[in-house]
Design a protein around this motif. Sequence first.
Motif, PDB file in Angstrom:
ATOM      1  N   VAL A 125     -14.310  -0.305  -0.567  1.00 43.13           N
ATOM      2  CA  VAL A 125     -13.351   0.240  -1.170  1.00 43.13           C
ATOM      3  C   VAL A 125     -12.687  -0.215  -2.717  1.00 43.13           C
ATOM      4  CG1 VAL A 125     -10.880   1.401  -0.635  1.00 43.13           C
ATOM      5  CG2 VAL A 125     -12.457   1.373   1.274  1.00 43.13           C
ATOM      6  N   PRO A 126     -12.920   0.287  -4.369  1.00 33.89           N
ATOM      7  CA  PRO A 126     -11.918  -0.686  -4.626  1.00 33.89           C
ATOM      8  C   PRO A 126     -10.869  -1.504  -4.433  1.00 33.89           C
ATOM      9  CG  PRO A 126     -13.419   2.161  -5.354  1.00 33.89           C
ATOM     10  CD  PRO A 126     -12.916   1.609  -3.432  1.00 33.89           C
ATOM     11  N   PRO A 127     -10.169  -1.727  -4.765  1.00 35.15           N
ATOM     12  CA  PRO A 127      -9.103  -2.840  -5.012  1.00 35.15           C
ATOM     13  C   PRO A 127      -7.605  -1.409  -4.639  1.00 35.15           C
ATOM     14  CG  PRO A 127      -9.701  -3.942  -5.936  1.00 35.15           C
ATOM     15  CD  PRO A 127     -10.968  -2.783  -5.585  1.00 35.15           C
ATOM     16  N   GLU A 128      -8.323  -1.026  -6.426  1.00 35.94           N
ATOM     17  CA  GLU A 128      -6.454  -0.203  -6.619  1.00 35.94           C
ATOM     18  C   GLU A 128      -6.690   1.071  -5.225  1.00 35.94           C
ATOM     19  OE1 GLU A 128     -10.512   1.089  -9.126  1.00 35.94           O
ATOM     20  OE2 GLU A 128      -9.423  -0.946  -8.159  1.00 35.94           O
ATOM     21  N   GLU A 129      -7.329   1.620  -5.419  1.00 32.38           N
ATOM     22  CA  GLU A 129      -7.569   2.468  -3.856  1.00 32.38           C
ATOM     23  C   GLU A 129      -7.101   2.306  -2.486  1.00 32.38           C
ATOM     24  OE1 GLU A 129     -10.360   5.626  -1.073  1.00 32.38           O
ATOM     25  OE2 GLU A 129     -11.719   4.352  -3.362  1.00 32.38           O
ATOM     26  N   GLU A 130      -7.262   0.976  -2.105  1.00 33.41           N
ATOM     27  CA  GLU A 130      -6.994   0.321  -1.085  1.00 33.41           C
ATOM     28  C   GLU A 130      -5.310  -0.025  -1.023  1.00 33.41           C
ATOM     29  OE1 GLU A 130      -7.995  -3.664   1.341  1.00 33.41           O
ATOM     30  OE2 GLU A 130      -8.597  -3.078   0.074  1.00 33.41           O
ATOM     31  N   ILE A 131      -5.259  -0.264  -2.588  1.00 37.22           N
ATOM     32  CA  ILE A 131      -3.506  -0.366  -2.575  1.00 37.22           C
ATOM     33  C   ILE A 131      -2.658   1.202  -2.344  1.00 37.22           C
ATOM     34  CG2 ILE A 131      -1.760  -0.856  -5.346  1.00 37.22           C
ATOM     35  CD1 ILE A 131      -3.603  -3.297  -5.813  1.00 37.22           C
ATOM     36  N   ALA A 132      -3.190   1.897  -3.199  1.00 40.32           N
ATOM     37  CA  ALA A 132      -2.221   3.233  -3.356  1.00 40.32           C
ATOM     38  C   ALA A 132      -2.450   3.415  -1.607  1.00 40.32           C
ATOM     39  CB  ALA A 132      -3.022   3.980  -3.719  1.00 40.32           C
ATOM     40  N   ARG A 133      -3.455   3.152  -0.914  1.00 37.55           N
ATOM     41  CA  ARG A 133      -2.991   3.948   0.776  1.00 37.55           C
ATOM     42  C   ARG A 133      -2.492   2.940   0.950  1.00 37.55           C
ATOM     43  NH1 ARG A 133      -9.411   3.730   2.811  1.00 37.55           N
ATOM     44  NH2 ARG A 133     -10.308   5.512   0.941  1.00 37.55           N
ATOM     45  N   VAL A 134      -1.982   1.527   1.024  1.00 35.56           N
ATOM     46  CA  VAL A 134      -1.575   0.894   1.974  1.00 35.56           C
ATOM     47  C   VAL A 134       0.025   0.574   0.865  1.00 35.56           C
ATOM     48  CG1 VAL A 134      -1.248  -1.920   2.782  1.00 35.56           C
ATOM     49  CG2 VAL A 134      -3.054  -0.935   2.979  1.00 35.56           C
ATOM     50  N   VAL A 135       0.379   0.045  -0.086  1.00 36.62           N
ATOM     51  CA  VAL A 135       1.323  -0.067  -0.218  1.00 36.62           C
ATOM     52  C   VAL A 135       2.655   0.780   0.309  1.00 36.62           C
ATOM     53  CG1 VAL A 135       2.804  -0.079  -2.576  1.00 36.62           C
ATOM     54  CG2 VAL A 135       0.435  -2.114  -1.699  1.00 36.62           C
ATOM     55  N   PRO A 136       2.398   2.295   0.051  1.00 38.01           N
ATOM     56  CA  PRO A 136       3.626   3.075   0.217  1.00 38.01           C
ATOM     57  C   PRO A 136       3.550   3.367   1.302  1.00 38.01           C
ATOM     58  CG  PRO A 136       2.016   4.576  -1.301  1.00 38.01           C
ATOM     59  CD  PRO A 136       1.020   3.216  -1.175  1.00 38.01           C
ATOM     60  N   VAL A 137       2.841   3.049   2.657  1.00 34.74           N
ATOM     61  CA  VAL A 137       3.268   3.109   3.909  1.00 34.74           C
ATOM     62  C   VAL A 137       3.797   1.414   4.486  1.00 34.74           C
ATOM     63  CG1 VAL A 137       1.967   3.128   5.993  1.00 34.74           C
ATOM     64  CG2 VAL A 137       1.765   4.371   4.215  1.00 34.74           C
TER      65      VAL A 137
END
Length: 333
Positions: A125-137
């Motif tokens: 998974v690209p880093p920006e997609e992974e960040i978008a999934r994890v950081v808000p949670v």
Amino acid sequence: MTYWRPIPMTDPARHPEALPLAGGWCWFDRVERLSRSEPPAIMPLPEVPPEVLDRLASPRAPIAGLSWERPRLMGILNVTPDSFSDGGLFDAPDSALAQARAMEAEGADLLDLGGESTRPGARQVPPEEEIARVVPVLGAIRRHSPITLSVDTRKAAVAEAALAAGAEIVNDVSALHFDPGMARVAARAPGLCIMHAQGSPETMQLDPRYDDVVLDVYDMLEERVAAAESQGIPRGRILVDPGIGFGKTLQHNVSLLRRLSLYHALGCAILLGASRKGFVGVLGGAREARDRMPGSVSVALHAARQGVQVLRVHDVGETRQALSLQESVSGTV
């Protein structure tokens, strides 16, 4: 090279000369000597080098506010669409937050959030997609709870964003191999988990082979802990994970579990992630991951009897109940 595996006991009738295992709830009065050239041998404590006994018995330092007088439960929270057991169930922030609250209420001591599946065959998974999934949670959980939070990632950019959002532990399944920048970021975290894996998720289960899986895993973890120390990460902030299911056959997994206490000789707290994995289904006759709770709890209880400090689980409430009963009947509480 000689390896030393403490033989853990939890019986209240403790031998007067026994030593505490890693300063925790188990004790030991014998050690199994292992090597690549001689048969295993059971040794009494006076025949074990004093520096080995000191490392085996010394209490492990607290990590991210967690002490190790009892096993800690790490609740798994995959905010992914494709994880092997719960993919797609908690990839929306509201459902992820609700699951985090539920696991905390069931007795989780910490939560491990992942935005990239590392199941066999999973795509990167690209880093920006992974960040978008994890950081808000992560941010939502931190606003509602002080519970210890871990981020399950191989990427420095993701780890950095997660630490900024309130994570305290970096759980790197690549043991700092995947991203050259990870050690620099992990050095700023209160805790780092280093896991053994043979190969990448895309290829790791094609044909995993070892000379001696128990000792090979030990050697790799020892080398990676030393590498982390050389980059400014103290051993006392490191957890080690033998990587059940990551480049291992069923027999490899069973062999690791049978001699799990060997990894105390690394001088770190141990994390075990075996929950709902394929070998549980094969041995327990449960084809679907969601049906593997009883077998997973059995493995968790075994790990606790081996002195493992962190149990990474999907089924927090069931595992907590089982641990409570085991602690009560064994007299370790």
